[in-house]
Motif scaffolding. Structure first.
Motif, PDB file in Angstrom:
ATOM      1  N   LEU A 122     -12.668 -43.569   3.127  1.00 51.40           N
ATOM      2  CA  LEU A 122     -13.062 -44.172   4.404  1.00 51.40           C
ATOM      3  C   LEU A 122     -11.881 -44.906   5.006  1.00 51.40           C
ATOM      4  CD1 LEU A 122     -14.973 -45.240   6.614  1.00 51.40           C
ATOM      5  CD2 LEU A 122     -15.623 -47.080   5.020  1.00 51.40           C
ATOM      6  N   VAL A 123     -11.616 -44.600   6.270  1.00 45.87           N
ATOM      7  CA  VAL A 123     -10.589 -45.306   7.034  1.00 45.87           C
ATOM      8  C   VAL A 123     -11.277 -45.955   8.237  1.00 45.87           C
ATOM      9  CG1 VAL A 123      -8.439 -45.117   8.331  1.00 45.87           C
ATOM     10  CG2 VAL A 123      -8.846 -43.603   6.376  1.00 45.87           C
ATOM     11  N   GLU A 124     -11.282 -47.263   8.270  1.00 46.70           N
ATOM     12  CA  GLU A 124     -11.896 -47.995   9.386  1.00 46.70           C
ATOM     13  C   GLU A 124     -10.807 -48.730  10.156  1.00 46.70           C
ATOM     14  OE1 GLU A 124     -15.908 -50.492   9.880  1.00 46.70           O
ATOM     15  OE2 GLU A 124     -14.404 -51.521   8.661  1.00 46.70           O
ATOM     16  N   ARG A 125     -10.748 -48.483  11.469  1.00 47.01           N
ATOM     17  CA  ARG A 125      -9.698 -49.100  12.291  1.00 47.01           C
ATOM     18  C   ARG A 125     -10.282 -49.616  13.598  1.00 47.01           C
ATOM     19  NH1 ARG A 125      -4.739 -45.211  13.121  1.00 47.01           N
ATOM     20  NH2 ARG A 125      -6.344 -43.914  14.079  1.00 47.01           N
ATOM     21  N   LEU A 126      -9.643 -50.651  14.119  1.00 47.92           N
ATOM     22  CA  LEU A 126      -9.960 -51.167  15.450  1.00 47.92           C
ATOM     23  C   LEU A 126      -8.887 -50.657  16.387  1.00 47.92           C
ATOM     24  CD1 LEU A 126     -11.733 -53.000  17.238  1.00 47.92           C
ATOM     25  CD2 LEU A 126     -10.107 -54.860  16.751  1.00 47.92           C
ATOM     26  N   ARG A 127      -9.264 -49.875  17.392  1.00 51.53           N
ATOM     27  CA  ARG A 127      -8.327 -49.345  18.363  1.00 51.53           C
ATOM     28  C   ARG A 127      -8.289 -50.254  19.587  1.00 51.53           C
ATOM     29  NH1 ARG A 127      -6.328 -44.536  17.697  1.00 51.53           N
ATOM     30  NH2 ARG A 127      -4.647 -45.718  18.668  1.00 51.53           N
ATOM     31  N   THR A 128      -7.098 -50.540  20.058  1.00 51.54           N
ATOM     32  CA  THR A 128      -6.931 -51.448  21.189  1.00 51.54           C
ATOM     33  C   THR A 128      -6.160 -50.772  22.315  1.00 51.54           C
ATOM     34  OG1 THR A 128      -4.857 -52.358  20.293  1.00 51.54           O
ATOM     35  CG2 THR A 128      -6.923 -53.453  19.664  1.00 51.54           C
ATOM     36  N   ILE A 129      -6.341 -51.322  23.523  1.00 50.44           N
ATOM     37  CA  ILE A 129      -5.580 -50.906  24.698  1.00 50.44           C
ATOM     38  C   ILE A 129      -4.967 -52.168  25.285  1.00 50.44           C
ATOM     39  CG2 ILE A 129      -5.650 -49.794  26.960  1.00 50.44           C
ATOM     40  CD1 ILE A 129      -8.194 -48.384  26.088  1.00 50.44           C
ATOM     41  N   ASP A 130      -3.649 -52.237  25.292  1.00 46.64           N
ATOM     42  CA  ASP A 130      -2.950 -53.448  25.744  1.00 46.64           C
ATOM     43  C   ASP A 130      -3.452 -54.678  24.999  1.00 46.64           C
ATOM     44  OD1 ASP A 130      -1.535 -51.873  27.557  1.00 46.64           O
ATOM     45  OD2 ASP A 130      -2.949 -52.240  29.186  1.00 46.64           O
ATOM     46  N   ASP A 131      -3.631 -54.516  23.691  1.00 47.73           N
ATOM     47  CA  ASP A 131      -4.078 -55.579  22.779  1.00 47.73           C
ATOM     48  C   ASP A 131      -5.533 -56.002  22.984  1.00 47.73           C
ATOM     49  OD1 ASP A 131      -1.659 -55.797  21.382  1.00 47.73           O
ATOM     50  OD2 ASP A 131      -0.812 -57.140  22.897  1.00 47.73           O
ATOM     51  N   VAL A 132      -6.272 -55.293  23.816  1.00 52.52           N
ATOM     52  CA  VAL A 132      -7.688 -55.592  24.037  1.00 52.52           C
ATOM     53  C   VAL A 132      -8.525 -54.598  23.241  1.00 52.52           C
ATOM     54  CG1 VAL A 132      -9.536 -55.736  25.747  1.00 52.52           C
ATOM     55  CG2 VAL A 132      -7.229 -56.511  26.338  1.00 52.52           C
ATOM     56  N   PRO A 133      -9.494 -55.068  22.428  1.00 51.64           N
ATOM     57  CA  PRO A 133     -10.311 -54.145  21.633  1.00 51.64           C
ATOM     58  C   PRO A 133     -10.992 -53.106  22.511  1.00 51.64           C
ATOM     59  CG  PRO A 133     -10.654 -56.402  20.908  1.00 51.64           C
ATOM     60  CD  PRO A 133      -9.844 -56.481  22.175  1.00 51.64           C
ATOM     61  N   GLY A 134     -10.884 -51.828  22.099  1.00 50.77           N
ATOM     62  CA  GLY A 134     -11.480 -50.748  22.863  1.00 50.77           C
ATOM     63  C   GLY A 134     -12.549 -49.996  22.093  1.00 50.77           C
ATOM     64  N   MET A 135     -12.283 -49.741  20.813  1.00 51.43           N
ATOM     65  CA  MET A 135     -13.296 -49.047  20.030  1.00 51.43           C
ATOM     66  C   MET A 135     -13.057 -49.240  18.533  1.00 51.43           C
ATOM     67  SD  MET A 135     -12.282 -45.050  20.729  1.00 51.43           S
ATOM     68  CE  MET A 135     -10.890 -44.259  19.908  1.00 51.43           C
ATOM     69  N   LEU A 136     -14.141 -49.131  17.786  1.00 55.91           N
ATOM     70  CA  LEU A 136     -14.118 -49.214  16.333  1.00 55.91           C
ATOM     71  C   LEU A 136     -14.308 -47.810  15.792  1.00 55.91           C
ATOM     72  CD1 LEU A 136     -14.265 -50.924  13.674  1.00 55.91           C
ATOM     73  CD2 LEU A 136     -16.752 -50.957  14.008  1.00 55.91           C
ATOM     74  N   THR A 137     -13.434 -47.371  14.890  1.00 53.63           N
ATOM     75  CA  THR A 137     -13.532 -46.017  14.345  1.00 53.63           C
ATOM     76  C   THR A 137     -13.691 -46.049  12.836  1.00 53.63           C
ATOM     77  OG1 THR A 137     -11.148 -45.686  13.979  1.00 53.63           O
ATOM     78  CG2 THR A 137     -11.994 -45.225  16.181  1.00 53.63           C
ATOM     79  N   GLN A 138     -14.551 -45.177  12.334  1.00 53.26           N
ATOM     80  CA  GLN A 138     -14.747 -44.994  10.901  1.00 53.26           C
ATOM     81  C   GLN A 138     -14.581 -43.506  10.613  1.00 53.26           C
ATOM     82  OE1 GLN A 138     -18.698 -46.565  10.494  1.00 53.26           O
ATOM     83  NE2 GLN A 138     -18.001 -48.670  10.253  1.00 53.26           N
ATOM     84  N   THR A 139     -13.557 -43.158   9.855  1.00 55.02           N
ATOM     85  CA  THR A 139     -13.260 -41.761   9.563  1.00 55.02           C
ATOM     86  C   THR A 139     -13.476 -41.500   8.079  1.00 55.02           C
ATOM     87  OG1 THR A 139     -11.583 -41.779  11.316  1.00 55.02           O
ATOM     88  CG2 THR A 139     -11.561 -39.922   9.787  1.00 55.02           C
ATOM     89  N   TRP A 140     -14.333 -40.518   7.783  1.00 56.20           N
ATOM     90  CA  TRP A 140     -14.674 -40.167   6.405  1.00 56.20           C
ATOM     91  C   TRP A 140     -14.039 -38.828   6.081  1.00 56.20           C
ATOM     92  CZ3 TRP A 140     -17.938 -43.775   4.008  1.00 56.20           C
ATOM     93  CH2 TRP A 140     -18.553 -44.690   4.877  1.00 56.20           C
ATOM     94  N   ILE A 141     -13.280 -38.760   4.987  1.00 52.86           N
ATOM     95  CA  ILE A 141     -12.566 -37.551   4.605  1.00 52.86           C
ATOM     96  C   ILE A 141     -12.763 -37.325   3.103  1.00 52.86           C
ATOM     97  CG2 ILE A 141     -10.370 -36.322   4.812  1.00 52.86           C
ATOM     98  CD1 ILE A 141      -9.898 -39.540   6.148  1.00 52.86           C
ATOM     99  N   PRO A 142     -12.988 -36.096   2.663  1.00 46.80           N
ATOM    100  CA  PRO A 142     -13.067 -35.846   1.218  1.00 46.80           C
ATOM    101  C   PRO A 142     -11.828 -36.391   0.502  1.00 46.80           C
ATOM    102  CG  PRO A 142     -13.814 -33.917   2.405  1.00 46.80           C
ATOM    103  CD  PRO A 142     -13.273 -34.868   3.441  1.00 46.80           C
ATOM    104  N   SER A 143     -12.033 -37.170  -0.511  1.00 46.11           N
ATOM    105  CA  SER A 143     -10.922 -37.819  -1.217  1.00 46.11           C
ATOM    106  C   SER A 143      -9.898 -36.810  -1.736  1.00 46.11           C
ATOM    107  CB  SER A 143     -11.456 -38.653  -2.386  1.00 46.11           C
ATOM    108  OG  SER A 143     -12.309 -39.676  -1.917  1.00 46.11           O
ATOM    109  N   ARG A 144     -10.361 -35.638  -2.138  1.00 48.02           N
ATOM    110  CA  ARG A 144      -9.444 -34.624  -2.682  1.00 48.02           C
ATOM    111  C   ARG A 144      -8.471 -34.105  -1.624  1.00 48.02           C
ATOM    112  NH1 ARG A 144     -11.165 -29.737  -0.841  1.00 48.02           N
ATOM    113  NH2 ARG A 144     -13.319 -29.713  -0.037  1.00 48.02           N
ATOM    114  N   LEU A 145      -8.832 -34.239  -0.316  1.00 47.16           N
ATOM    115  CA  LEU A 145      -7.971 -33.746   0.750  1.00 47.16           C
ATOM    116  C   LEU A 145      -6.897 -34.750   1.151  1.00 47.16           C
ATOM    117  CD1 LEU A 145     -10.561 -32.042   3.151  1.00 47.16           C
ATOM    118  CD2 LEU A 145      -9.157 -30.985   1.355  1.00 47.16           C
ATOM    119  N   VAL A 146      -7.060 -36.001   0.734  1.00 47.95           N
ATOM    120  CA  VAL A 146      -6.085 -37.030   1.119  1.00 47.95           C
ATOM    121  C   VAL A 146      -5.584 -37.772  -0.122  1.00 47.95           C
ATOM    122  CG1 VAL A 146      -6.806 -37.368   3.511  1.00 47.95           C
ATOM    123  CG2 VAL A 146      -8.065 -38.523   1.680  1.00 47.95           C
ATOM    124  N   PRO A 147      -4.958 -37.068  -1.045  1.00 45.80           N
ATOM    125  CA  PRO A 147      -4.466 -37.720  -2.269  1.00 45.80           C
ATOM    126  C   PRO A 147      -3.407 -38.761  -1.937  1.00 45.80           C
ATOM    127  CG  PRO A 147      -3.516 -35.527  -2.033  1.00 45.80           C
ATOM    128  CD  PRO A 147      -4.593 -35.630  -0.994  1.00 45.80           C
TER     129      PRO A 147
END
Length: 242
Positions: A122-147
């Motif tokens: 799981l990769v969770e990030r806060l994306r900003t535009i000009d330092d202002v919060p724009g969106m929260l993202t949660q990306t799920w990837i099979p662990s075997r694909l991202v050693p």
């Protein structure tokens, strides 16, 4: 030695310059004459190479204005469009703050479990535009694909913060199709705090699953965002991701 057409050599070198950051999003490329001199080939050869990059979505072209870098992650046949590239094209500054990285997530939402029957990162990030919060993202990837995935793979600034490019260029992942579900909801307190909005504010939820050529899921991306979203109904419906 296999012969490679001159236009293909030029195409591959310009593409390499794009992908290694020598040409930035929104930047105007050197003129056809300048590129012709630099590569030692005709303008016809340069134009053919550039037109392929336009066709593939990397560049835009306008009569009298030359060629500009549009994106480093063309949507091709999927609905995925880079949030990073879109913000850069607007002349604004995208940012990405890593909130959480779990090499093997303890808790997986039911919607994600529908697609994956294996351990997930799981990769969770806060994306900003000009330092202002724009969106929260949660990306799920099979662990075997991202050693060996680590925080070092997720820069906070620059063109390389795009999750699409991280998955493609760092982990060599590929996908050929994607499906998406959009919904509106009221921001829960934890999400509202990150987005700097009052709890209960209406926000947009976007869930997108990318699949490889065999139909196997490659990653699941969940986005919570405030503000409007635009669609291009002339072609594939674009969707902004991290």
């Amino acid at each position: 030695m296999m012969y490679v057409a001159k236009y293909k050599q030029v195409h591959d070198e310009i593409l390499n310059r794009l992908q290694t950051g020598q040409y930035a999003i929104g930047m105007r490329l050197p003129t056809e004459s300048e590129l012709s001199n630099a590569f030692g080939v005709s303008r016809v050869t340069i134009r053919k190479a550039l037109e392929i990059l336009v066709r593939d979505g990397y560049l835009t072209s306008r009569q009298g204005s030359g060629y500009n870098v549009a994106t480093l992650s063309p949507p091709t046949s999927t609905c995925l469009v880079s949030f990073t590239d879109k913000v850069l094209r607007e002349g604004r500054v995208p940012g990405a703050r890593l909130l959480r990285l779990e090499v093997e997530a303890d808790t997986v939402p039911p919607a994600v479990k529908e697609y994956f029957k294996e351990p997930l990162a799981l990769v969770e990030r806060l994306r900003t535009i000009d330092d202002v919060p724009g969106m929260l993202t949660q990306t799920w990837i099979p662990s075997r694909l991202v050693p060996h995935i680590s925080a070092d793979h997720f820069p906070e600034t620059g063109q390389s913060q795009s999750i699409l490019r991280i998955l493609q260029q760092v982990f060599d992942l590929a996908w050929t199709s994607a499906c998406e579900t959009l919904d509106s909801l009221l921001a829960e307190p934890a999400i509202a705090e990150l987005l700097n909005i009052p709890a209960g504010t209406p926000i947009l939820s976007q869930a997108c699953t990318a699949f490889d050529a065999d139909g196997a899921p490659v990653f699941f991306d969940q986005v919570f965002r405030q503000g409007p979203i635009s669609f291009d109904l002339a072609g594939a419906t674009p969707r902004q991701t991290a």
